[in-house]
Design an enzyme around this catalytic site. Structure first.
Site, PDB file in Angstrom:
ATOM      1  N   TYR A   6       0.859  -1.190   0.000  1.00 43.65           N
ATOM      2  CA  TYR A   6       0.000   0.000   0.000  1.00 43.65           C
ATOM      3  C   TYR A   6       0.895   1.239   0.000  1.00 43.65           C
ATOM      4  O   TYR A   6       0.734   2.155   0.808  1.00 43.65           O
ATOM      5  CB  TYR A   6      -0.940   0.020   1.200  1.00 43.65           C
ATOM      6  CG  TYR A   6      -1.750  -1.239   1.390  1.00 43.65           C
ATOM      7  CD1 TYR A   6      -2.985  -1.406   0.764  1.00 43.65           C
ATOM      8  CD2 TYR A   6      -1.280  -2.269   2.200  1.00 43.65           C
ATOM      9  CE1 TYR A   6      -3.724  -2.572   0.940  1.00 43.65           C
ATOM     10  CE2 TYR A   6      -2.011  -3.436   2.375  1.00 43.65           C
ATOM     11  CZ  TYR A   6      -3.236  -3.583   1.747  1.00 43.65           C
ATOM     12  OH  TYR A   6      -3.958  -4.742   1.916  1.00 43.65           O
ATOM     13  N   CYS A  28      -4.169   3.753  10.717  1.00 45.35           N
ATOM     14  CA  CYS A  28      -4.965   4.862  11.255  1.00 45.35           C
ATOM     15  C   CYS A  28      -6.257   4.330  11.870  1.00 45.35           C
ATOM     16  O   CYS A  28      -7.132   5.109  12.252  1.00 45.35           O
ATOM     17  CB  CYS A  28      -5.268   5.888  10.165  1.00 45.35           C
ATOM     18  SG  CYS A  28      -6.207   5.212   8.776  1.00 45.35           S
ATOM     19  N   GLU A  30       1.184  -0.973  -5.033  1.00 45.31           N
ATOM     20  CA  GLU A  30       0.036  -0.083  -4.839  1.00 45.31           C
ATOM     21  C   GLU A  30      -0.945  -0.301  -5.991  1.00 45.31           C
ATOM     22  O   GLU A  30      -0.542  -0.464  -7.146  1.00 45.31           O
ATOM     23  CB  GLU A  30       0.502   1.376  -4.802  1.00 45.31           C
ATOM     24  CG  GLU A  30      -0.583   2.426  -4.908  1.00 45.31           C
ATOM     25  CD  GLU A  30      -1.542   2.408  -3.738  1.00 45.31           C
ATOM     26  OE1 GLU A  30      -2.751   2.348  -3.994  1.00 45.31           O
ATOM     27  OE2 GLU A  30      -1.085   2.440  -2.573  1.00 45.31           O
TER      28      GLU A  30
END
Length: 462
Positions: A324, A420, A345
């Site tokens: 990623y 996150c 990605e």
């Protein structure tokens, strides 16, 4: 208290004892848990019930009976209605305390890990005016707070849970200060020139979004005007006003979205300056184009990447996979510490930017691949070097189950998991722990002061 006795819309007195992941206050009353919007620990509030479930209820504060000792006056005039900075009324050091506690609670509840040694959360030096990107909406459908009146064009943010109503924003305290100047100029010109905002229900109008970006460490500004069609003559007065009023604008882009989907993406055309701006992280310079992803807090991103280097404890012989990888920022930043980096990605434009960034920074030991990660580890890619270390920084939903299996099959000695979303991170880490990996380090980092978001790095070793 039994759920059957509660009713939606009922008002109830609650004492807030904790803060949940997501920013809602927690109250326990007669064995029932309440999640209360707009409430912080140690407050006593009158709350109105909005949802009732079997094991919990949701509510929102309508009156504060007793202030919290950790309560501060929010700087923002829009705080009560905006929903962007849900904890701005909570002292920043206490915000950090509860974010750290949430990481511990989530790893315990979802990951099944107790008594973990979690490093003290790293806070932000810049707690206001730190965002390097903001997406505002042009609208003719304002959210009325009282009996105020508005011009035919407003620019602001969506009211929580309303896709059509926009809260007019005069000044935001978390985006970069120059964004507020751009906001002011844009409103003035749009009203003066009688530009027509897009109507999300009728699908008529022209102006859709105002997306602003800045390289904090280069002072280069990009403005992206998202419209429902390509009509450069209509927006020329706005372009001219922005160029005249904001001296550090380097790029003005017009993105055309003539679809019903209410998103700030489409075909882009350059109206002024360069097609991209630059940002620096340490000694490296990175390209930021209109639609590319870049960490929102430039002040704190170096702290994040420096910790990745510290916890990975790289050797010059290491082969690293950066999954990623986006525009290649992490891979490029760690490249001087290792033998080779492979970045993967799914977004093609991001990979093109990654290759550009590697060339721009004269990085020769990095290769990028445009692929869905869950499909990447096939025979066609079996010839690339096997990794010693895998760095993952997935989107909020976390790792696809196939990616978890592929990582385990690759058998790296170290996994550095950047996330996150501690909930999906804990879910994925639990699977790695079941396959003989051990947690060697946990480091929460606050990238988003006054919001409920938490960044966390978990390092796993064999």
């Amino acid at each position: 208290m039994e759920n059957k006795k509660l009713k939606r819309g009922q008002e109830i007195k609650l004492k807030i004892s904790d803060l949940a992941f997501g920013g809602k206050g927690i109250s326990k009353k007669d064995d029932l848990v309440f999640f209360v919007k707009d409430a912080i620990p140690n407050q006593e509030v009158i709350a109105k019930i909005s949802k009732i479930k079997k094991k919990y209820a949701e509510a929102y504060s309508i009156e504060t009976l007793k202030d919290s000792t950790d309560q501060v006056n929010p700087l923002c005039e829009h705080f009560k209605w905006c929903g962007g900075c849900t904890t701005q009324q909570l002292d920043y050091q206490r915000q950090l305390y509860y974010k750290q506690k949430q990481v511990s609670d989530i790893l315990n509840k979802i990951g099944g890990e107790e008594n973990l040694d979690i490093n003290t959360i790293i806070g932000c030096e810049h707690t206001f005016f730190y965002r390097n990107k903001m997406e505002y909406t042009f609208s003719g459908i304002p959210w009325y707070i009282g009996d105020e009146s508005y011009d035919d064009v407003i620019i602001g943010l969506h009211v929580p849970k309303r896709f059509d109503k926009i809260l007019n924003i005069n000044k935001c305290h978390i985006n970069h200060k120059v964004f507020n100047d751009i906001l002011k100029i844009s409103k003035k010109v749009a009203v003066k020139e009688k530009m027509i905002p897009y109507h999300v229900r009728k699908h008529t109008g022209f102006l859709r979004f105002l997306v602003i970006r800045i390289g904090i460490h280069t002072n280069e500004v990009m403005v992206n005007l998202v419209t429902a069609g390509y009509k450069p003559k209509i927006i020329k007065p706005l372009v001219n006003a922005l160029v005249d009023g904001i001296p550090n604008i380097k790029s003005i882009v017009n993105t055309i979205n003539n679809q019903k989907s209410n998103i700030a993406s489409g075909t882009s055309k350059l109206l002024y300056g360069d097609e991209y701006i630059n940002e620096k992280i340490g000694e490296y310079t990175f390209k930021i184009s209109a639609n590319s992803f870049f960490q929102t807090n430039s002040y704190q991103v170096k702290t994040l990447y420096d910790y990745i280097i510290k916890t990975a404890d790289f050797k010059k012989s290491d082969i690293v996979y950066d999954l990623y990888c986006g525009t290649g920022t992490i891979g490029i930043y760690v490249s001087s510490f290792v033998k080779k980096v492979y970045g993967i990605e799914i977004v093609k434009d991001a990979i093109e930017d990654a290759k550009f960034n590697a060339k721009k920074n004269n990085i020769r030991n990095i290769s990028f691949y445009d692929s869905d990660i869950k499909d990447f580890f096939t025979n066609e890619n079996s010839k690339i070097d096997k990794p010693n270390t895998i760095i993952v920084d997935p989107p909020r939903p976390g790792l696809h189950p196939d990616v978890v299996k592929d990582i385990i099959t690759l058998f790296p000695s170290k996994i550095v998991y950047v996330s996150c979303n501690p909930s999906t991170q804990a879910r994925d880490v639990k699977i790695f722990l079941e396959d003989s990996y051990k947690i060697s380090d946990i480091q929460p980092i606050d990238m988003f002061p006054h919001t409920p978001h938490i960044e966390c790095i978990i390092t796993l070793k064999k």
